[in-house]
Design a protein around this motif. Structure first.
Motif, PDB file in Angstrom:
ATOM      1  N   ASP A  44       9.098   0.963 -31.889  1.00  0.00           N
ATOM      2  CA  ASP A  44       8.370   0.099 -31.277  1.00  0.00           C
ATOM      3  C   ASP A  44       8.014  -0.825 -32.803  1.00  0.00           C
ATOM      4  OD1 ASP A  44       6.640  -1.866 -29.778  1.00  0.00           O
ATOM      5  OD2 ASP A  44       5.036  -0.517 -30.528  1.00  0.00           O
ATOM      6  N   TYR A  45       7.418  -1.970 -32.430  1.00  0.00           N
ATOM      7  CA  TYR A  45       6.850  -2.812 -33.784  1.00  0.00           C
ATOM      8  C   TYR A  45       5.456  -2.913 -33.779  1.00  0.00           C
ATOM      9  CZ  TYR A  45       5.489  -6.760 -36.904  1.00  0.00           C
ATOM     10  OH  TYR A  45       5.282  -7.537 -37.885  1.00  0.00           O
ATOM     11  N   SER A  46       4.479  -3.250 -33.199  1.00  0.00           N
ATOM     12  CA  SER A  46       3.248  -3.322 -32.952  1.00  0.00           C
ATOM     13  C   SER A  46       2.479  -1.926 -32.761  1.00  0.00           C
ATOM     14  CB  SER A  46       2.542  -4.370 -32.196  1.00  0.00           C
ATOM     15  OG  SER A  46       1.113  -4.462 -31.958  1.00  0.00           O
ATOM     16  N   THR A  88       6.196   3.432 -43.079  1.00  0.00           N
ATOM     17  CA  THR A  88       7.171   2.795 -42.491  1.00  0.00           C
ATOM     18  C   THR A  88       8.208   2.624 -43.410  1.00  0.00           C
ATOM     19  OG1 THR A  88       5.692   1.783 -41.087  1.00  0.00           O
ATOM     20  CG2 THR A  88       7.744   0.636 -41.630  1.00  0.00           C
ATOM     21  N   VAL A 142      14.678  -1.760 -33.956  1.00  0.00           N
ATOM     22  CA  VAL A 142      13.377  -2.254 -33.721  1.00  0.00           C
ATOM     23  C   VAL A 142      13.333  -2.947 -32.207  1.00  0.00           C
ATOM     24  CG1 VAL A 142      11.642  -3.537 -34.100  1.00  0.00           C
ATOM     25  CG2 VAL A 142      12.700  -2.276 -35.790  1.00  0.00           C
ATOM     26  N   SER A 179      10.950  -4.311 -29.292  1.00  0.00           N
ATOM     27  CA  SER A 179       9.894  -4.695 -29.330  1.00  0.00           C
ATOM     28  C   SER A 179       9.669  -6.029 -28.173  1.00  0.00           C
ATOM     29  CB  SER A 179       9.518  -5.429 -30.605  1.00  0.00           C
ATOM     30  OG  SER A 179       7.951  -5.888 -30.688  1.00  0.00           O
ATOM     31  N   VAL A 224      10.201 -10.772 -36.074  1.00  0.00           N
ATOM     32  CA  VAL A 224       9.465 -10.093 -36.883  1.00  0.00           C
ATOM     33  C   VAL A 224      10.239  -9.598 -38.156  1.00  0.00           C
ATOM     34  CG1 VAL A 224       8.229  -8.982 -34.946  1.00  0.00           C
ATOM     35  CG2 VAL A 224      10.369  -7.946 -35.793  1.00  0.00           C
ATOM     36  N   PHE A 243      17.693  -5.378 -34.548  1.00  0.00           N
ATOM     37  CA  PHE A 243      16.310  -6.020 -33.990  1.00  0.00           C
ATOM     38  C   PHE A 243      16.740  -6.511 -32.445  1.00  0.00           C
ATOM     39  CE2 PHE A 243      15.832  -6.271 -38.462  1.00  0.00           C
ATOM     40  CZ  PHE A 243      14.501  -5.980 -38.626  1.00  0.00           C
TER      41      PHE A 243
END
Length: 235
Positions: A10-12, A119, A135, A137, A143, A159
């Motif tokens: 995940d990103y956030s 990271t 990633v 997301s 991003v 991504f």
């Protein structure tokens, strides 16, 4: 020794976190306070609450009309819905329109997102070991620039962003897209994220899942390393 061939992130709240700078709120005050006994000043508590409302992966914090709710539920599928949804949240939270616009501009600017301390190390380590990464997301803006600034873009194989693929976690389709692009079977992949509800959807396909705490970056030094270690990947 792990038999995992891929790690999905995940990103956030997992790889990066949107962390406010006091300068973002300079000259702002609330038209209406967040609670009846509060004042209009945007102090540290209010800043933290506004940021929570902007980054919480599930649920919603303000009242919504049917149109606003529709935009909110579909916000990660299209940039215009994302903008409409979050401006509504900020306005309902008491910010004047021009202040809401200013704060929202920070949300969609990858340069405003702070990477977790491990990271870059984790992405580099997985790349060196030949373990594929993606990633995955729920997001409505690109991003990739955040990873370029970090010097880690070349260590992410794919991504898979909701607004680009038309699926939102926990829909298995978004995880399957990542697996297909990587050419890896679900039982050879690990999903790492901060939401059991959204990111944990990968388990439906047979992926392993590791939950990380979306703490401030200064308070989570090695959460990603620990998550991988617990699943047999030692960096």
């Amino acid at each position: 020794m792990s038999d995992l061939q891929a790690v999905l992130f995940d990103y956030s709240g997992t790889l990066f976190r949107l962390e406010e700078d006091e300068s973002w709120f300079a000259g702002m005050e609330l038209d209406t306070p967040l609670s009846p006994d509060a004042n209009r000043e945007i102090d540290g508590h209010v800043q933290a609450e506004l940021m929570r409302r902007l980054t919480a992966p599930t649920g919603h914090s303000v009242s919504m009309t049917p149109d606003a709710l529709d935009a909110w539920l579909n916000r990660d599928l299209a940039p215009h819905l994302h903008r409409e949804a979050y401006l509504h949240v900020l306005r309902e939270s008491g910010l004047a329109h021009h202040h809401a616009e200013s704060l929202y501009s920070r949300v969609i600017d990858p340069a405003c997102w702070t990477p977790y301390p491990d990271t870059a190390t984790v992405l580099d380590g997985l790349h060196r070991r030949g373990i594929s990464t993606a990633v995955v997301s729920n997001i409505a803006f690109d991003v990739r620039p955040a990873f370029e600034v970090l010097g880690a873009a070349g260590h992410v194989d794919e991504f898979v962003l909701s607004f680009e693929v038309g699926a939102v976690k926990p829909d298995p389709a978004i995880f399957q897209t990542a697996l297909d692009r990587l050419g890896v079977a679900a039982d050879r992949a690990l999903m790492v994220g901060d939401s059991d509800e959204a990111d944990g959807g990968a388990r439906t396909l047979g992926c392993a899942f590791a939950l990380v705490d979306p703490l401030p970056t200064a308070e989570r030094k090695d959460g990603l390393v620990a998550a991988l270690w617990a699943n047999g990947i030692q960096l």
